[in-house]
Design a protein around this motif. Structure first.
Motif: not given
Length: 283
Positions: A204-219
């Motif tokens: 609803x117009x609000x950014x909730x998640x911003x991340x990167x797959x580089x931060x996976x614990x298990x790739x």
């Protein structure tokens, strides 16, 4: 190459995006994006086709889930350190596996329907791996051989069902429409590094998640290898690789009818969904 399925539920046809991101009709070559289509020789055949030579699909056509006849959706829980922390769970020493029912699969722009008695609907933007070849006991070094492409997954959840009702997570993950896939299945040559993709979820117009797959614990390599030790992966199967921090469960902010969601993974397109109540859907 970006493959897509278009048409009404249960009657989708195969499509491919052209250089202007318009959908072209691929059904004269292959009727659907299915397990057979994901074979390496078939994908090589499709790469040789100039999409501009194929019929243009009307822009008003519905876009369906990006792959058909999925035998299972395997999910990796708590696979981002910041997400594990926000839920108060310990960092896993091995990948946490759970499943979503295949009846939860829906299109990337279809409504998300909160089930009857829902209290705590939630969102999770994830990188999806689409399996292209039967996989058993895969070595990490060979993982890419078994992946036909990537897609956006919204691992929609009902947290009260998942956490407060006892038993396993699956019943909080498997309601109809709780697994939007797509809009596209993007083949690996278009993604230089699947461990360097930005993920974003907006509600609803609000950014909730911003991340990167580089931060996976298990790739991705570890995930494909690990899952294949415990079950046979078949062409068309989807692995949802986990979500970064920012879910509603940690914010005490849950989905309600009238909310909208926009979810994206860099290079894989954007999903958009409207949230509706079960009662409104069945009228």
């Amino acid at each position: 190459m970006k493959l897509v399925r278009y048409g009404q539920p249960g009657r989708e046809k195969a499509g491919i995006l052209d250089r202007d991101a318009r959908v072209r009709d691929l059904s004269g070559v292959h009727p659907d994006i299915s397990a057979e289509t994901l074979a390496r020789d078939v994908l090589d055949e499709l790469r040789s086709i100039d999409p501009e030579t194929l019929p243009l699909v009307d822009a008003t056509e519905r876009i369906g889930p990006c792959v058909s006849d999925v035998s299972k959706v395997v999910c990796i829980g708590l696979n981002y350190r910041d997400h594990a922390n926000e839920t108060g769970k310990p960092i896993p020493s091995e990948p946490v596996l759970f499943m979503k029912a295949t009846t939860s699969i829906s299109g990337p722009y279809d409504d998300v329907v909160l089930p009857k008695d829902a209290e705590k609907g939630d969102w999770e933007v994830e990188l999806g791996l689409v399996i292209g070849e039967k996989a058993q006991y895969v070595a990490e070094a060979d993982w890419q051989r078994y992946v036909a492409g990537y897609c956006v997954v919204n691992d929609v959840s009902e947290r009260a069902f998942q956490v407060e009702r006892g038993g396993q997570w699956v019943k909080g993950k498997s309601s109809d429409t709780f697994c939007p896939l797509g809009p596209w299945l993007v083949t690996p040559e278009e993604i230089a590094d699947p461990q360097a993709l930005a993920l974003t979820a907006e509600v609803s117009g609000e950014i909730m998640q911003e991340g990167s797959t580089r931060d996976m614990i298990f790739n991705c390599a570890e995930i494909v290898s690990y899952v294949s030790r415990f079950m046979t992966l078949l062409p068309g199967d989807v692995i949802a690789t986990g979500t970064p921090a920012g879910v509603g469960f940690a914010r005490n902010r849950f989905l309600k009818p009238g909310d909208t969601m926009r979810l994206s993974v860099a290079g894989l397109g954007e999903q958009r969904q409207r949230v509706v109540a079960h009662e409104d859907r069945i009228r």
